[in-house]
Design a protein around this motif. Sequence first.
Motif, PDB file in Angstrom:
ATOM      1  N   ILE A  28      11.612   2.643 -21.772  1.00 35.62           N
ATOM      2  CA  ILE A  28      10.836   2.816 -20.540  1.00 35.62           C
ATOM      3  C   ILE A  28       9.714   1.786 -20.465  1.00 35.62           C
ATOM      4  O   ILE A  28       9.468   1.179 -19.407  1.00 35.62           O
ATOM      5  N   ILE A  29       9.036   1.557 -21.570  1.00 37.51           N
ATOM      6  CA  ILE A  29       7.967   0.547 -21.601  1.00 37.51           C
ATOM      7  C   ILE A  29       8.521  -0.828 -21.262  1.00 37.51           C
ATOM      8  O   ILE A  29       7.948  -1.567 -20.449  1.00 37.51           O
TER       9      ILE A  29
ATOM     10  N   VAL B 228       2.179  11.922 -10.028  1.00 38.31           N
ATOM     11  CA  VAL B 228       1.675  13.294  -9.945  1.00 38.31           C
ATOM     12  C   VAL B 228       2.811  14.291 -10.132  1.00 38.31           C
ATOM     13  O   VAL B 228       2.676  15.299 -10.845  1.00 38.31           O
ATOM     14  N   LEU B 229       3.965  14.007  -9.497  1.00 40.85           N
ATOM     15  CA  LEU B 229       5.129  14.877  -9.624  1.00 40.85           C
ATOM     16  C   LEU B 229       5.615  14.958 -11.064  1.00 40.85           C
ATOM     17  O   LEU B 229       5.907  16.043 -11.581  1.00 40.85           O
ATOM     18  N   ILE B 230       5.683  13.800 -11.726  1.00 42.41           N
ATOM     19  CA  ILE B 230       6.146  13.760 -13.114  1.00 42.41           C
ATOM     20  C   ILE B 230       5.199  14.527 -14.029  1.00 42.41           C
ATOM     21  O   ILE B 230       5.622  15.361 -14.834  1.00 42.41           O
ATOM     22  N   LEU B 231       3.907  14.243 -13.901  1.00 48.18           N
ATOM     23  CA  LEU B 231       2.918  14.905 -14.756  1.00 48.18           C
ATOM     24  C   LEU B 231       2.896  16.408 -14.515  1.00 48.18           C
ATOM     25  O   LEU B 231       2.753  17.200 -15.460  1.00 48.18           O
TER      26      LEU B 231
ATOM     27  N   PHE C 138      11.758  11.553 -16.404  1.00 47.80           N
ATOM     28  CA  PHE C 138      11.052  10.278 -16.391  1.00 47.80           C
ATOM     29  C   PHE C 138      11.988   9.149 -15.971  1.00 47.80           C
ATOM     30  O   PHE C 138      11.685   8.363 -15.076  1.00 47.80           O
ATOM     31  N   ILE C 139      13.104   9.067 -16.662  1.00 45.55           N
ATOM     32  CA  ILE C 139      14.044   7.969 -16.441  1.00 45.55           C
ATOM     33  C   ILE C 139      14.519   7.948 -14.990  1.00 45.55           C
ATOM     34  O   ILE C 139      14.541   6.901 -14.337  1.00 45.55           O
ATOM     35  N   PHE C 140      14.895   9.113 -14.470  1.00 44.44           N
ATOM     36  CA  PHE C 140      15.435   9.188 -13.116  1.00 44.44           C
ATOM     37  C   PHE C 140      14.379   8.831 -12.070  1.00 44.44           C
ATOM     38  O   PHE C 140      14.654   8.074 -11.121  1.00 44.44           O
ATOM     39  N   LEU C 141      13.190   9.346 -12.222  1.00 42.86           N
ATOM     40  CA  LEU C 141      12.158   9.089 -11.221  1.00 42.86           C
ATOM     41  C   LEU C 141      11.688   7.635 -11.238  1.00 42.86           C
ATOM     42  O   LEU C 141      11.473   7.036 -10.184  1.00 42.86           O
ATOM     43  N   PHE C 142      11.535   7.048 -12.422  1.00 41.52           N
ATOM     44  CA  PHE C 142      11.171   5.643 -12.487  1.00 41.52           C
ATOM     45  C   PHE C 142      12.281   4.758 -11.910  1.00 41.52           C
ATOM     46  O   PHE C 142      12.016   3.770 -11.231  1.00 41.52           O
ATOM     47  N   PHE C 143      13.531   5.137 -12.203  1.00 44.51           N
ATOM     48  CA  PHE C 143      14.662   4.396 -11.637  1.00 44.51           C
ATOM     49  C   PHE C 143      14.620   4.446 -10.111  1.00 44.51           C
ATOM     50  O   PHE C 143      14.759   3.413  -9.440  1.00 44.51           O
ATOM     51  N   CYS C 144      14.448   5.627  -9.543  1.00 44.00           N
ATOM     52  CA  CYS C 144      14.418   5.770  -8.081  1.00 44.00           C
ATOM     53  C   CYS C 144      13.286   4.965  -7.458  1.00 44.00           C
ATOM     54  O   CYS C 144      13.461   4.316  -6.416  1.00 44.00           O
ATOM     55  N   ALA C 145      12.104   5.009  -8.091  1.00 46.62           N
ATOM     56  CA  ALA C 145      10.955   4.296  -7.537  1.00 46.62           C
ATOM     57  C   ALA C 145      11.227   2.806  -7.423  1.00 46.62           C
ATOM     58  O   ALA C 145      11.023   2.192  -6.362  1.00 46.62           O
TER      59      ALA C 145
ATOM     60  N   ALA D 140       0.836  -1.200   0.000  1.00 51.76           N
ATOM     61  CA  ALA D 140       0.000   0.000   0.000  1.00 51.76           C
ATOM     62  C   ALA D 140       0.871   1.250   0.000  1.00 51.76           C
ATOM     63  O   ALA D 140       0.594   2.228  -0.701  1.00 51.76           O
ATOM     64  N   ARG D 141       1.964   1.227   0.800  1.00 50.44           N
ATOM     65  CA  ARG D 141       2.872   2.376   0.830  1.00 50.44           C
ATOM     66  C   ARG D 141       3.561   2.567  -0.507  1.00 50.44           C
ATOM     67  O   ARG D 141       3.776   3.698  -0.952  1.00 50.44           O
ATOM     68  N   VAL D 142       3.912   1.449  -1.143  1.00 54.07           N
ATOM     69  CA  VAL D 142       4.554   1.531  -2.454  1.00 54.07           C
ATOM     70  C   VAL D 142       3.613   2.137  -3.475  1.00 54.07           C
ATOM     71  O   VAL D 142       4.003   2.971  -4.291  1.00 54.07           O
ATOM     72  N   LYS D 143       2.351   1.714  -3.443  1.00 52.05           N
ATOM     73  CA  LYS D 143       1.359   2.264  -4.367  1.00 52.05           C
ATOM     74  C   LYS D 143       1.203   3.775  -4.167  1.00 52.05           C
ATOM     75  O   LYS D 143       1.094   4.541  -5.126  1.00 52.05           O
ATOM     76  N   LYS D 144       1.180   4.208  -2.891  1.00 48.89           N
ATOM     77  CA  LYS D 144       1.082   5.639  -2.611  1.00 48.89           C
ATOM     78  C   LYS D 144       2.301   6.373  -3.146  1.00 48.89           C
ATOM     79  O   LYS D 144       2.188   7.486  -3.678  1.00 48.89           O
ATOM     80  N   LEU D 145       3.478   5.748  -3.010  1.00 47.65           N
ATOM     81  CA  LEU D 145       4.695   6.355  -3.539  1.00 47.65           C
ATOM     82  C   LEU D 145       4.606   6.512  -5.045  1.00 47.65           C
ATOM     83  O   LEU D 145       4.969   7.563  -5.600  1.00 47.65           O
ATOM     84  N   TYR D 146       4.126   5.470  -5.741  1.00 48.72           N
ATOM     85  CA  TYR D 146       3.991   5.539  -7.196  1.00 48.72           C
ATOM     86  C   TYR D 146       3.033   6.643  -7.606  1.00 48.72           C
ATOM     87  O   TYR D 146       3.271   7.364  -8.581  1.00 48.72           O
ATOM     88  N   ILE D 147       1.930   6.795  -6.877  1.00 47.69           N
ATOM     89  CA  ILE D 147       0.951   7.830  -7.194  1.00 47.69           C
ATOM     90  C   ILE D 147       1.576   9.216  -7.030  1.00 47.69           C
ATOM     91  O   ILE D 147       1.407  10.105  -7.881  1.00 47.69           O
ATOM     92  N   LYS D 148       2.329   9.403  -5.941  1.00 50.48           N
ATOM     93  CA  LYS D 148       2.989  10.684  -5.710  1.00 50.48           C
ATOM     94  C   LYS D 148       4.009  10.993  -6.812  1.00 50.48           C
ATOM     95  O   LYS D 148       4.098  12.118  -7.294  1.00 50.48           O
ATOM     96  N   LEU D 149       4.785   9.963  -7.181  1.00 53.30           N
ATOM     97  CA  LEU D 149       5.770  10.151  -8.237  1.00 53.30           C
ATOM     98  C   LEU D 149       5.105  10.481  -9.569  1.00 53.30           C
ATOM     99  O   LEU D 149       5.581  11.332 -10.320  1.00 53.30           O
TER     100      LEU D 149
END
Length: 449
Positions: free
Chosen positions: A100-101, A14-17, A38-45, A3-12
């Motif tokens: 990325i895909i 929103v930040l990216i968009l 995009f690349i950096f944030l997906f990598f960090c997540a 659940a925490r991971v999902k919240k993190l993905y949602i925040k990321l």
Amino acid sequence: MLARVKKLYIKLLVLILSAITISVYLSALSYSIVLLMFIFLFFCAFFFYEIKKYGQLLTLGNVFNVYWFFYTSAFWINYQLGFNREYELDLFYFMTIFSIINFFVFHLAYSFGFHVKEYKFTVNENFFSIVIPFIVIVAAITLLYEIYIIFIEIGIDRFINVSRPQRSALYLELGVLPFSDILILLSTICFAIAQLYKSRFVKVLFLLLFMNNIAYSFVIIDRSTMLKVILPILFISLVFKKISTRIVVFIAFVGFFYMMFFKELMSSIIYSHPLNIAQFKINGEFERWYLVGLDVINDLNSGRLEMLYGRSYWDTLYNLIVPFTNVEPLSVWYVREYYPEVYEAGGGLAFSSIVEGIMNFGLIGPVLYFFFLGFICRFINKRSFYDFKYFVLYSLVLTVVYKFFRAESYSLFKTTYWLWFLPLFLLFFVSNRIAMMMKTRNKDFSRKF
């Protein structure tokens, strides 16, 4: 945790968009900067998700994440540094988005669901005393073969002073068997055994093999060989708490900058070539696959090249059954077709798994291939927590993850299957069968994070 991971993905997300919307609206950032975000944030997540899931830094998933980050971002980082300005960028944008895909597709197969934080191996109590003599015999034969090739067949002066392409052509001409990969396998097995089976002899044998492998990688100036030697030892040391995560991070940073200039440094030391590292640039190794895509995809679109329709994947499968074939790997075909002068000199260049997938099945090809790689990595990862031979295999697979991006399937699976997987499993199978015939009991070894 999920659940925490999902919240993190949602925040990321929103930040990216939000960043993209603002940058496009204000025209403040170029498309290349947006892609790097995009690349950096997906990598960090996914990087921190992997750490949270398994409780350690050095995992198969994180090695994949790091390599994906550099292979996907290198072209654009260099672009921001003032390089690569001669290219039309439309196809490069496409390949980045497609990378990325495929990153998400790999993690779809690899990351979700399974997680364990404890290694627990069940090993017959006589297994180690049986397997060690086999290792000694194979190591002795392989070391003697290495000495014969280097000192007698080729000659030490000639071996050291020829260039890498010349040495590769010489190996091919003489039909030299890949002794270095076998010695790397044996040194990794010895080090893993030394963590469970207290034996001074095994430690001395490991040091002998390890020092030999390090020296060989320095002399031939090969980053991938050095990585094969060191990375499994770092991973096993971290699992058994012989080193701390801080040391791994320090080695990773030092190693990154060293590997960036490894060829230049060693060529300067061994061949007295001038050293020129005045301007920093991400090594061309990481962006080479973009240029492969530029050549091949343009020729596919123009009709100069025809689709393979699975032929290269069939060649890979056939090679897993028949060890010696007349198949020309796509990386060799590419150099022969596009860089004949390099081919004639015996040299080689990186290829691309994404380009191979497109050549076979269009846009769906790389997606299927990366899903398959994710599934295989998930299988090895799961088994490595309770099966000692898979634990050793896992540590070795860490060293070939870069080939997920810069090599075709044939080159990836040929070495891994014939020189590591089969010898490792045959060695352990025979040793376990002999131990079982002795009717001794099993013993549990565990390591919890």
